[in-house]
Design an enzyme around this catalytic site. Structure first.
Site: not given
Length: 289
Positions: A59, A117
């Site tokens: 991010y 992730h």
């Protein structure tokens, strides 16, 4: 060990993880939140009452989120911070470097939760990343560890590896997936519930794509709530940890205003779609590698 769903919730409600630490049942997601905005909107989330922020290396906003944590003047122990190993860093060494980069960029003394992730990189890559996370946990840098976007076959692979290693204390604490009525993932949820793995739900309001659904409009009207609040309340009552994301102050507040009503049995039944498979985001759970 199974996760017990409380009968009532408030913004301070927490679940106990396999690690022994606690996680707030409502999180604030910062997926695709620009670094230039992340600090201010995260501060607003803290002022609203959130104490759980879900970030990731991918991010590119860990640093401003950490800055918001410091600026909040809240005790560090009261804020739950999550990051994730990027999908491209699916090797032991790359994972170690990612973890080190998180600490270098945030200045945090510890991370509450670090996840893998996505289940990419093949078996050796996935298990190498797990080893890196487990080492960081043993060193006290990371308090709880887990996975994101794993299918049952990936989860079983990891469980078997943990058993083979004979690593007492190694547990999957949290699993994160896109979960909502149109993507209930009953098989994954069942696997997690049987092992006390807390399920986090990203895209819990389906990125707004279901806002006109009659069932949501009807239930919302019945309770005097928005379609998004209905979905977030559904997630809470299912025992998940929803991670709504918004950069709009009013929506950040509305997403936390879900504790003064309860969906009844008929509401929950009307939102029960066990055979649905309609993701609004990516779905690495299907990866066979």
């Amino acid at each position: 060990m199974t996760t017990s769903i409380p009968k009532t919730f408030d913004i301070n409600t927490k679940y106990k993880l396999n690690s022994g630490h606690e996680i707030p049942v409502l999180g604030y997601g910062v997926y695709q939140t620009p670094a230039s905005e992340a600090e201010s909107v995260t501060q607003h989330a803290f002022r609203t009452g959130y104490r759980h922020v879900d970030s990731a290396r991918a991010y590119r906003n860990e640093s401003p989120v950490a800055a918001a944590m410091r600026a909040s003047n809240l005790p560090r122990s009261s804020i739950f911070f999550t990051s994730k190993i990027p999908p491209r860093d699916q090797t032991y060494e790359a994972a170690r470097q990612s973890i080190a980069a998180t600490f270098a960029e945030t200045g945090l003394e510890y991370v509450d939760l670090y996840l893998i992730h996505a289940p990419y990189g093949g078996r050796d890559g996935r298990l190498g990343v797990w080893r890196a996370l487990r080492e960081a946990q043993k060193e006290g840098k990371v308090r709880s560890i887990g996975v994101s976007n794993y299918g049952v076959h990936h989860l079983t692979e990891l469980e078997e590896f943990i058993r083979e290693q004979g690593d007492e204390g190694a547990r999957i604490d949290v699993g994160q997936w896109e979960v909502h009525p149109w993507l209930p993932r009953d098989d994954i949820v069942k696997w997690c519930r049987e092992r006390g793995v807390v399920v986090e739900a990203y895209s819990p309001v389906v990125r707004g794509t279901r806002s006109e659904e009659p069932v949501l409009q009807e239930i919302g009207k019945k309770h005097g709530k928005s379609w998004a609040q209905v979905l977030l309340r559904w997630s809470l009552q299912k025992g998940y940890v929803p991670l709504p994301k918004s950069v709009t102050p009013k929506r950040i507040e509305d997403n936390a205003d879900i504790y003064d009503f309860e969906l009844d049995e008929s509401d929950m039944n009307n939102l029960d779609m066990p055979d649905a498979y309609e993701p609004c985001a990516w779905d690495p759970t299907t990866s066979k590698d």
